[in-house]
Design a protein around this motif. Structure first.
Motif, mmCIF file in Angstrom:
data_model
loop_
_atom_site.group_PDB
_atom_site.id
_atom_site.type_symbol
_atom_site.label_atom_id
_atom_site.label_comp_id
_atom_site.label_asym_id
_atom_site.label_seq_id
_atom_site.Cartn_x
_atom_site.Cartn_y
_atom_site.Cartn_z
ATOM 1 N N MET A 186 0.828 -1.199 0.000
ATOM 2 C CA MET A 186 0.000 0.000 0.000
ATOM 3 C C MET A 186 0.870 1.261 0.000
ATOM 4 S SD MET A 186 -3.122 -0.912 -0.203
ATOM 5 C CE MET A 186 -3.981 0.599 0.225
ATOM 6 N N LEU A 187 1.990 1.210 0.724
ATOM 7 C CA LEU A 187 2.930 2.329 0.711
ATOM 8 C C LEU A 187 3.462 2.563 -0.696
ATOM 9 C CD1 LEU A 187 5.055 1.779 3.966
ATOM 10 C CD2 LEU A 187 3.378 3.587 3.536
ATOM 11 N N PHE A 188 3.795 1.474 -1.379
ATOM 12 C CA PHE A 188 4.306 1.555 -2.746
ATOM 13 C C PHE A 188 3.277 2.201 -3.672
ATOM 14 C CE2 PHE A 188 4.303 -0.682 -6.895
ATOM 15 C CZ PHE A 188 5.449 -0.134 -7.428
ATOM 16 N N LEU A 189 2.005 1.772 -3.554
ATOM 17 C CA LEU A 189 0.955 2.336 -4.398
ATOM 18 C C LEU A 189 0.696 3.805 -4.058
ATOM 19 C CD1 LEU A 189 -1.619 -0.600 -4.565
ATOM 20 C CD2 LEU A 189 -0.115 0.216 -6.386
ATOM 21 N N LEU A 190 0.759 4.140 -2.776
ATOM 22 C CA LEU A 190 0.580 5.530 -2.370
ATOM 23 C C LEU A 190 1.687 6.414 -2.939
ATOM 24 C CD1 LEU A 190 -0.600 5.432 1.354
ATOM 25 C CD2 LEU A 190 -1.711 6.657 -0.519
ATOM 26 N N LEU A 191 2.917 5.933 -2.858
ATOM 27 C CA LEU A 191 4.047 6.688 -3.397
ATOM 28 C C LEU A 191 3.907 6.862 -4.909
ATOM 29 C CD1 LEU A 191 7.014 5.172 -1.346
ATOM 30 C CD2 LEU A 191 6.200 7.542 -1.278
ATOM 31 N N THR A 192 3.451 5.814 -5.587
ATOM 32 C CA THR A 192 3.236 5.904 -7.029
ATOM 33 C C THR A 192 2.185 6.956 -7.345
ATOM 34 O OG1 THR A 192 3.773 3.555 -7.316
ATOM 35 C CG2 THR A 192 2.581 4.627 -9.112
ATOM 36 N N ALA A 193 1.096 6.954 -6.578
ATOM 37 C CA ALA A 193 0.034 7.936 -6.789
ATOM 38 C C ALA A 193 0.549 9.359 -6.576
ATOM 39 C CB ALA A 193 -1.135 7.651 -5.839
ATOM 40 N N ILE A 194 1.345 9.543 -5.529
ATOM 41 C CA ILE A 194 1.881 10.875 -5.228
ATOM 42 C C ILE A 194 2.878 11.323 -6.293
ATOM 43 C CG2 ILE A 194 3.308 12.190 -3.606
ATOM 44 C CD1 ILE A 194 2.034 10.456 -1.363
ATOM 45 N N PHE A 195 3.808 10.441 -6.647
ATOM 46 C CA PHE A 195 4.840 10.786 -7.627
ATOM 47 C C PHE A 195 4.237 11.110 -8.995
ATOM 48 C CE2 PHE A 195 8.374 8.156 -5.373
ATOM 49 C CZ PHE A 195 8.439 9.131 -4.398
ATOM 50 N N SER A 196 3.243 10.316 -9.407
ATOM 51 C CA SER A 196 2.694 10.495 -10.746
ATOM 52 C C SER A 196 1.951 11.812 -10.895
ATOM 53 C CB SER A 196 1.756 9.325 -11.086
ATOM 54 O OG SER A 196 0.640 9.307 -10.218
ATOM 55 N N ARG A 197 1.458 12.342 -9.788
ATOM 56 C CA ARG A 197 0.679 13.582 -9.867
ATOM 57 C C ARG A 197 1.506 14.828 -9.531
ATOM 58 N NH1 ARG A 197 -2.700 9.534 -8.066
ATOM 59 N NH2 ARG A 197 -4.551 9.232 -9.356
ATOM 60 N N LYS A 198 2.755 14.657 -9.187
ATOM 61 C CA LYS A 198 3.625 15.796 -8.886
ATOM 62 C C LYS A 198 4.774 15.905 -9.883
ATOM 63 C CE LYS A 198 2.883 18.147 -6.069
ATOM 64 N NZ LYS A 198 1.932 19.295 -6.054
ATOM 65 N N SER A 199 4.577 15.297 -11.055
ATOM 66 C CA SER A 199 5.545 15.363 -12.165
ATOM 67 C C SER A 199 6.906 14.786 -11.819
ATOM 68 C CB SER A 199 5.704 16.816 -12.644
ATOM 69 O OG SER A 199 4.473 17.314 -13.119
ATOM 70 N N ILE A 200 6.982 13.978 -10.741
ATOM 71 C CA ILE A 200 8.229 13.258 -10.446
ATOM 72 C C ILE A 200 8.385 12.138 -11.469
ATOM 73 C CG2 ILE A 200 9.429 11.852 -8.703
ATOM 74 C CD1 ILE A 200 7.929 13.469 -6.568
ATOM 75 N N ILE A 201 7.242 11.536 -11.835
ATOM 76 C CA ILE A 201 7.204 10.608 -12.970
ATOM 77 C C ILE A 201 6.873 11.431 -14.204
ATOM 78 C CG2 ILE A 201 5.978 8.659 -14.002
ATOM 79 C CD1 ILE A 201 5.442 7.623 -11.202
ATOM 80 N N PRO A 202 7.612 11.251 -15.334
ATOM 81 C CA PRO A 202 7.323 12.023 -16.553
ATOM 82 C C PRO A 202 5.864 11.848 -16.982
ATOM 83 C CG PRO A 202 9.381 10.811 -16.786
ATOM 84 C CD PRO A 202 8.742 10.325 -15.510
ATOM 85 N N ARG A 203 5.284 12.860 -17.601
ATOM 86 C CA ARG A 203 3.883 12.815 -18.002
ATOM 87 C C ARG A 203 3.689 12.156 -19.356
ATOM 88 N NH1 ARG A 203 0.364 15.015 -15.000
ATOM 89 N NH2 ARG A 203 -1.167 15.088 -16.687
ATOM 90 N N SER A 204 4.751 11.907 -20.085
ATOM 91 C CA SER A 204 4.636 11.281 -21.393
ATOM 92 C C SER A 204 5.708 10.201 -21.534
ATOM 93 C CB SER A 204 4.791 12.330 -22.506
ATOM 94 O OG SER A 204 4.660 11.735 -23.774
ATOM 95 N N PHE A 205 5.271 8.961 -21.683
ATOM 96 C CA PHE A 205 6.210 7.848 -21.847
ATOM 97 C C PHE A 205 5.475 6.693 -22.524
ATOM 98 C CE2 PHE A 205 4.409 7.993 -17.586
ATOM 99 C CZ PHE A 205 3.810 6.736 -17.449
ATOM 100 N N SER A 206 6.224 5.677 -22.919
ATOM 101 C CA SER A 206 5.652 4.562 -23.669
ATOM 102 C C SER A 206 4.631 3.805 -22.834
ATOM 103 C CB SER A 206 6.768 3.618 -24.118
ATOM 104 O OG SER A 206 6.222 2.427 -24.662
#
Length: 221
Positions: free
Chosen positions: A50-70
């Motif tokens: 659950m921590l992993f999924l929460l971190l993914t949710a947070i990162f993806s919405r704060k542009s830590i994860i790129p917004r455009s990828f394959s």
């Protein structure tokens, strides 16, 4: 080569369905190849997962994860996610039984579809004002999850799942609203622009599913 998208919303739902299919493929592969002993670690693994999924949710919405990828990265992520979910889902299958787990899965799909429908019927960007509140709530939930790893309270675990269900249900409203806004602003023009939205909706759905399973399991006890 970049392919232009004619109907972005339909494409997002299509790739989301494929992503969930990859998750289940990963689950069945985990079921076949992971040791049975992993099942008994499910209670401990669940909180870290659950921590992993929460971190993914947070990162993806704060542009830590790129917004455009394959989109292939989304499929790989969901496939690996399915393997990691094997002990957790196996625990619920043993604890609740196959029929109840299937009913909870159907319930999660219906809830997700209803929330997506509500958001889709609103104007583009209608629920974007929820963003700061959801972000702060996610961070607070992350902290509580970390604390609960050490205290191991079943009551706190139930509260985490209930609050998590509310947060990620609201995130479905937010994410569909964001997709409509990005479409209206011309920010989604090819397949790579869909990936972050598919990933966000996938994380929303999986969190809703796991929270529902945990709530049903706690009350079933």
């Amino acid at each position: 080569m970049r392919h232009r998208i004619i109907n972005p919303m339909a494409e997002i739902y299509k790739h989301l369905a494929i992503s969930i299919l990859f998750m289940f493929i990963g689950f069945f592969i985990g079921k076949e190849f992971l040791p049975v002993s992993f099942v008994y670690l499910a209670n401990k693994i669940l909180m870290f997962f659950m921590l992993f999924l929460l971190l993914t949710a947070i990162f993806s919405r704060k542009s830590i994860i790129p917004r455009s990828f394959s989109m292939n990265f989304v499929y790989v992520f969901t496939f690996i996610d399915g393997i990691l979910m094997y002990p957790i889902l196996s625990y619920y299958l043993q604890s609740l039984g196959t029929d109840i787990v299937i009913n909870v899965l159907i319930g999660a799909i219906i809830l997700f579809a209803l929330l997506a429908f509500i958001s889709h019927k609103k104007d583009a960007g209608h629920f974007l004002s929820l963003g700061p509140t959801l972000f702060a709530s996610s961070l607070a939930l992350l902290v509580v999850c970390i604390v609960n790893i050490f205290i191991g309270s079943s009551v706190t675990n139930l509260i985490i799942s209930i609050v998590g269900l509310v947060i990620f249900s609201a995130y479905v409203l937010y994410d569909i609203s964001l997709i409509k806004y990005d479409i209206s602003m011309g920010n989604i023009v090819d397949k790579n622009d869909l990936s972050i939205h598919v990933l966000n909706l996938y994380v929303d759905f999986i969190n809703i599913l796991l929270d529902l399973l945990n709530i049903v399991d706690r009350f079933n006890d």
